[in-house]
Write a protein that holds these residues in place. Structure first.
Motif, PDB file in Angstrom:
ATOM      1  N   GLN A   1       0.802  -1.220  -0.022  1.00 32.21           N
ATOM      2  CA  GLN A   1       0.061  -0.028   0.239  1.00 32.21           C
ATOM      3  C   GLN A   1       0.896   1.409  -0.054  1.00 32.21           C
ATOM      4  O   GLN A   1       0.299   2.310  -0.462  1.00 32.21           O
TER       5      GLN A   1
ATOM      6  N   ALA B   1       0.758   6.713  -6.835  1.00 25.57           N
ATOM      7  CA  ALA B   1      -0.602   7.806  -6.839  1.00 25.57           C
ATOM      8  C   ALA B   1      -0.037   9.120  -6.926  1.00 25.57           C
ATOM      9  O   ALA B   1      -0.407   9.932  -7.541  1.00 25.57           O
ATOM     10  N   GLU B   2       1.130   9.617  -6.016  1.00 19.99           N
ATOM     11  CA  GLU B   2       1.640  10.759  -5.920  1.00 19.99           C
ATOM     12  C   GLU B   2       2.390  11.027  -7.215  1.00 19.99           C
ATOM     13  O   GLU B   2       2.326  12.313  -7.596  1.00 19.99           O
TER      14      GLU B   2
ATOM     15  N   THR C   1      -8.324   2.286  -9.767  1.00 18.05           N
ATOM     16  CA  THR C   1      -8.472   3.266  -8.724  1.00 18.05           C
ATOM     17  C   THR C   1      -7.860   4.615  -8.938  1.00 18.05           C
ATOM     18  O   THR C   1      -7.478   5.368  -7.880  1.00 18.05           O
ATOM     19  N   ARG C   2      -7.095   4.405 -10.068  1.00 16.48           N
ATOM     20  CA  ARG C   2      -6.071   5.858 -10.295  1.00 16.48           C
ATOM     21  C   ARG C   2      -5.071   5.675  -9.666  1.00 16.48           C
ATOM     22  O   ARG C   2      -4.359   6.836  -9.669  1.00 16.48           O
ATOM     23  N   LYS C   3      -4.425   4.745  -9.078  1.00 20.05           N
ATOM     24  CA  LYS C   3      -3.303   4.586  -8.131  1.00 20.05           C
ATOM     25  C   LYS C   3      -1.922   4.588  -9.067  1.00 20.05           C
ATOM     26  O   LYS C   3      -0.912   4.725  -8.661  1.00 20.05           O
ATOM     27  N   TRP C   4      -2.182   3.859 -10.044  1.00 18.30           N
ATOM     28  CA  TRP C   4      -0.895   3.232 -10.923  1.00 18.30           C
ATOM     29  C   TRP C   4      -1.043   3.841 -12.266  1.00 18.30           C
ATOM     30  O   TRP C   4      -0.452   3.098 -13.210  1.00 18.30           O
TER      31      TRP C   4
ATOM     32  N   ASP D   1       1.659   1.780  -3.512  1.00 16.32           N
ATOM     33  CA  ASP D   1       0.472   2.308  -4.163  1.00 16.32           C
ATOM     34  C   ASP D   1       0.526   3.736  -4.046  1.00 16.32           C
ATOM     35  O   ASP D   1       0.014   4.430  -4.893  1.00 16.32           O
ATOM     36  N   ALA D   2       0.643   4.280  -2.647  1.00 20.00           N
ATOM     37  CA  ALA D   2       0.839   5.656  -2.415  1.00 20.00           C
ATOM     38  C   ALA D   2       1.831   6.418  -3.222  1.00 20.00           C
ATOM     39  O   ALA D   2       1.411   7.525  -3.680  1.00 20.00           O
TER      40      ALA D   2
ATOM     41  N   LEU E   1      -5.009  -2.202  -9.997  1.00 21.29           N
ATOM     42  CA  LEU E   1      -5.294  -0.737  -9.468  1.00 21.29           C
ATOM     43  C   LEU E   1      -5.408   0.211 -10.406  1.00 21.29           C
ATOM     44  O   LEU E   1      -5.603   1.637 -10.083  1.00 21.29           O
TER      45      LEU E   1
END
Length: 411
Positions: free
Chosen positions: A135, A142-143, A200-203, A138-139, A197
């Protein structure tokens, strides 16, 4: 209306998934193209995440947002983000991913681990006691997406620890800690995870993956497979096939032998042994293949010699005469940030010839310090672009030289 909604979702999903600027990428001859057909050159930095804690470094000193902002301030467009297969092994074999809090305690001990964990949460309050290592990746992804920077995911090691040596157990297929089947499974898992993912717009900015960092001959062969190009071919093609099946959008980077300094038989499709030849045209996803090389000739005294060596060891694939004309990216190079190395032959030569070739690159390394490296906690990284507490650049003159390389590559 209810009948049309699922159809609408199916029709719009691909465009949503591929919205982050102009993805997915593909290759044509020596070029990488974005989805509009424009050339794209990798210009970026390595952010390690394959150490014992198995999360991206520096979060005890800074927020993910602030670290990414520093990368963005250099006008870099990609981060090579490293990971260890051991993280996936835990997920698959040991009851699920480990929480970040537990990972710090395991790597640093109860007292120091808890202390560092509290610093991580203070800087990154989106994390809590249930946050897992994956996670955190993932964060970070996302950033990077949020700030317009692409992600190149790199399998750096099997076991989470410092890389690389010939006796670290991670050198070659079948080495002490290099379980080939788990390596294949780990690559497949990460490629699939990224694809999943996307929704979920994370990657969304993930464009490529490196199959393995710095193949090298192990000191003690043990149960390792023979160290040669034929084995390299069999294992890497098997891995590439799995990755492409799991996520057909991403580019796949092949690294070479001898710490990824040699890919010399690949541009010319030379015999790799047993009649095997790497021929790009044989891959159904031939427009997804990239070569990567590393170079650490810090003691070089002659730029022309460096240039010739790099060309013959793999950059020749950029040439129209190559049987396998392909993009080549220098995914690792670097030098001390504490002295005048930035102004010596090695650094100045690379600043000139890599942009001259229109080749991509990612410098080693962003990290000003490590959670732990080779047994030393809060290890000082003299090669780090950032200072020890990740608050500023370590040496302004070196960063000025790097900015010149960024500008030259992006022109």
């Amino acid at each position: 209306m209810h009948l049309l909604t699922p159809l609408f979702s199916l029709l719009t999903l691909p465009s949503l998934l591929h919205a982050f600027p102009n993805v997915p990428f593909k290759t044509s001859t020596r070029w990488i193209h974005d989805s509009t057909g424009a050339n794209f050159t990798y210009v970026g930095v390595n952010w390690p995440g394959a150490g014992e804690v198995m999360i991206p470094e520096g979060l005890q000193y800074a927020s993910i947002e602030s670290i990414v902002s520093k990368i963005k301030s250099l006008k870099m467009n990609v981060v090579r983000l490293t990971f260890a297969i051991e993280m996936v092994d835990d997920i698959k074999d040991n009851g699920g991913d480990v929480t970040v809090q537990r990972a710090f305690v395991k790597a640093l001990g109860s007292a120091n681990g808890e202390k560092v964990w509290q610093s991580v949460v203070k800087n990154n309050p989106q994390f809590n006691a249930s946050t897992t290592r994956l996670q955190v990746f993932d964060a970070v992804a996302a950033e990077l997406s949020k700030q317009g920077i692409y992600v190149h995911l790199d399998n750096h090691m099997s076991k989470g620890k410092w890389c690389c040596s010939t006796n670290d157990g991670n050198a070659w297929f079948g080495d002490t800690d290099f379980n080939t089947e788990k390596w294949l499974r780990g690559l497949q898992f990460m490629a699939d995870h990224v694809m999943t993912l996307l929704q979920t717009r994370k990657w969304t900015s993930m464009v490529s993956i490196g199959l393995r960092n710095e193949f090298r001959k192990p000191d003690k062969a043990g149960k390792s497979l023979a160290y040669n190009w034929s084995v390299w071919y069999d294992q890497n093609v098997a891995a590439a096939n799995l990755v492409n099946a799991a996520n057909p959008d991403i580019l796949i980077f092949f690294s070479g032998l001898d710490f990824d300094t040699k890919l010399n038989p690949i541009p010319g499709a030379e015999d790799l042994g047993s009649g095997k030849r790497f021929q790009k045209s044989n891959f159904k996803y031939s427009d997804k293949l990239v070569l990567e090389l590393h170079n650490y000739q810090n003691s070089a005294t002659d730029c022309n010699s460096m240039k010739s060596g790099l060309w013959n060891n793999g950059f020749k694939a950029l040439d129209p005469s190559a049987r396998n004309q392909m993009p080549v990216v220098l995914t690792e190079f670097g030098f001390s940030q504490t002295d005048d190395s930035y102004n010596k032959v090695y650094a100045t030569c690379l600043r000139r010839i890599i942009p001259e070739w229109d080749a991509g690159w990612t410098v080693w390394v962003l990290a000003g310090s490590y959670y732990i490296r080779s047994g030393t906690q809060d290890y000082e990284e003299a090669w780090g672009l950032l200072n020890h507490n990740w608050s500023d650049w370590r040496r302004s003159q070196a960063i000025a030289g790097l900015r010149q390389m960024v500008d030259a590559s992006l022109r």
